[in-house]
Design an enzyme around this catalytic site. Sequence first.
Site, PDB file in Angstrom:
ATOM      1  N   LYS A 105      -1.045  -8.193  -2.610  1.00 27.10           N
ATOM      2  CA  LYS A 105      -2.382  -7.648  -2.418  1.00 27.10           C
ATOM      3  C   LYS A 105      -2.303  -6.132  -2.563  1.00 27.10           C
ATOM      4  CE  LYS A 105      -5.932  -7.001   1.134  1.00 27.10           C
ATOM      5  NZ  LYS A 105      -6.206  -7.053   2.588  1.00 27.10           N
ATOM      6  N   TYR A 134       0.833  -1.200   0.000  1.00 28.68           N
ATOM      7  CA  TYR A 134       0.000   0.000   0.000  1.00 28.68           C
ATOM      8  C   TYR A 134       0.871   1.254   0.000  1.00 28.68           C
ATOM      9  CZ  TYR A 134      -3.597  -3.314   1.600  1.00 28.68           C
ATOM     10  OH  TYR A 134      -4.465  -4.373   1.722  1.00 28.68           O
TER      11      TYR A 134
END
Length: 306
Positions: free
Chosen positions: A207, A175
Site C-alpha cells: 500500500k 511510506y
Amino acid sequence: MPKIAQAPLGMSAESTRRWTENYRLATQDSGRLFLMAGDQKVEHLNDDFIGGHVATDDSDPEHLFRIASEAPVGCFAAQMGLIARYGTDYPDAPYLLKLNSKTHLIKTAQRDPLSLQWQSMAQVHDFVRHSGLRVVGVGYTIYPGSEFEPTMLSEAARIIQDAHAMGLLAVIWAYPRGKAVGEREQDPHLIAGAAGLAACLGADFVKINPPLNASGSMDAKLLGEAVAAAGRTQVVCAGGSETDAPEFLQRLYEQIHVGGTQGCATGRNVHQRSQPDAVNFCKAIHAIVVRNQGVDEAVKLLNPAA
C-alpha cells in the site's frame, strides 16, 4: 483483468492451499484487492472520527464493523484488540490483522518514525485458530528513510515469512518518511523505491500513497514506475482524506487502468460516511476494482434509489 497470483515458494502444501484460498477470498477471484482500512483509530487517534463532515455514526467503533460486514470489501484491516472485541457479532467479514501502529503525536521533526509489532506471530496463530473469524492476512507499516528503518525491515521480513507459513497474506504499508526524506514523501521515484522494497521483503500487496507531480497534483501515469518496481507484489493506493465520491472513483479508475495498480486501500473515505452511504460507496468501489466496470456504472451505485 489481472491473473490470480501464485503462492510464494517455501511454504508447505497445506499453507499454500490456505494462502491461495485467502488470496481468492480477499480479491474475490478478481486478482485485485479492495482493502477497507480501520487502523486510523490508532494512527490518527480520534481526529478522523468526529466533527465537521464526519457522520455521527463514526464516533462508535462498531460503525466500522457494520460497514465491513455489509459492504463487499475484500478485507477489513484493524488492530487485533479491536477485532477481538467486535468480531463475535460480525463473523462473516474478512479480516486483516494490522500488527503495528503508532499515533501521530510524535512528529518527524521530533523523532524519525518507528512503529513496532504489537503481537507475536504465535499470538496471531492462536487468534486465527480460536477466534473462528475469517482472517485472510496481516499488515505491517514500514517507513523507508527513517533512522529506525533496519529494525522495521527486519521485523517486517520475519512477519511476512511467518504469515506465509500460516497461509496468510502479507500486506505492507510503505511510506517513505523521516528527516532524510524531508518533503519528498510523495516523490514518484522514491515511492517506486518503497514499492520495490516491499517486493524484496516478500509482500503480497504493498500500500503506497499516490505520487505527486512537480506541481503537487496526482497523476496516475506516475504510478507506472512503482508498479514496475514492485513486480509480482501487487500495488494498491491509499485513499487519503475524505473527498467527493465521483472524484474518488474517477481517480481510482485511472490508478488501475492508467497507472496499473491492482486495487485500493481506503478508510476515511468510507467510514466517515453514514452506514448506508458508506455501503453504497463500497459497492461503487467494488464495481471498479473487482467487477472491472467503468466510472459511470460505479457512480450509479452511490444512489441506487435515484
